[in-house]
Design an enzyme around this catalytic site. Structure first.
Site, PDB file in Angstrom:
ATOM      1  N   ARG A 193       0.809  -1.225   0.000  1.00  0.00           N
ATOM      2  CA  ARG A 193       0.000   0.000   0.000  1.00  0.00           C
ATOM      3  C   ARG A 193       0.841   1.273   0.000  1.00  0.00           C
ATOM      4  NH1 ARG A 193      -2.841  -3.637  -1.252  1.00  0.00           N
ATOM      5  NH2 ARG A 193      -4.992  -3.989  -0.592  1.00  0.00           N
ATOM      6  N   LEU A 194       2.124   1.165  -0.317  1.00  0.00           N
ATOM      7  CA  LEU A 194       2.980   2.346  -0.440  1.00  0.00           C
ATOM      8  C   LEU A 194       2.945   2.818  -1.895  1.00  0.00           C
ATOM      9  CD1 LEU A 194       6.015   1.329   1.818  1.00  0.00           C
ATOM     10  CD2 LEU A 194       4.083   2.813   2.374  1.00  0.00           C
TER      11      LEU A 194
END
Length: 214
Positions: A193-194
């Site tokens: 989720r970066l």
């Protein structure tokens, strides 16, 4: 898995990356690149976009429409001028667009002010539509409550008969809008989720490029 157990739905993004050092100098150039890649990749309806509008007091609504033209002056779509979206635009001319191409793990957000297209621009696009779609523009009282499907089909049949052997001209209550962007955000899915988020903001007629935290 139960349909209600949405916490278990997970997808790890890992196809590509996006760097502020590699993007194009203007957002239209970057959008052109990404849309071209979406088309080449066979993404269904690559020009489909969510259009968000709101009333004068900020009550929002959103729907999917099709992008029909774009350049450095803006993003164009067409609709019935008596539709809900058109009434929203009349009350509040600011809107937002979202393109989502899950096959490429990409999203593009666009914000700006919406302007009504000229009659010449609307006429030019209307001429390119299939004949049935032209008649459909006359037949559909878009966003109005109708009694049933047969009512709509009767309207369609009536207009088909009216225009039989004739050139179907653009209805006066149908045409285009152009959203003139002041902000673009290009989102590329990344692991854990970066995600990569690159934002273009229009400041004094110049595009400022910045990275946003995911």
């Amino acid at each position: 898995m139960s349909p209600k157990d949405l916490n278990a739905l997970r997808h790890e993004y890992s196809l590509k990356s996006l760097s502020e050092n590699d993007v194009k100098p203007t957002p239209i150039e970057q959008f052109d690149l990404w849309l071209s890649q979406a088309i080449e990749s066979g993404v269904p309806e690559p020009n489909a976009m969510t259009l968000a509008t709101s009333t004068f007091d900020g009550k929002p609504s959103a729907r999917v429409v099709l992008l029909k033209h774009y350049d450095d002056k803006g993003m164009s779509f067409f609709t019935n001028y008596e539709s809900r979206k058109a009434k929203n635009i009349l009350q509040n001319p600011y809107g937002a667009l979202v393109f989502y191409w899950p096959e490429l793990e990409r999203q593009v957000r666009i914000e700006g002010k919406i302007h009504k297209a000229t009659d010449a621009e609307s006429d030019r696009y209307f001429k390119t539509r299939p004949e049935a779609s032209k008649i459909g523009a006359w037949a559909s009282p878009q966003s109005s409550v109708i009694p049933n499907r047969k009512y709509l089909e009767r309207l369609m049949a009536d207009f088909e008969e009216e225009f039989k052997g004739k050139t179907v001209k653009r209805p006066p209550n149908w045409g285009g809008y152009n959203l003139v962007p002041t902000l673009f955000e290009f989102w590329q899915g990344r692991p854990n989720r970066l995600h990569d988020r690159i934002q273009y903001t229009l400041i004094n007629n110049q595009w400022k490029i910045e990275r946003l935290a995911p």
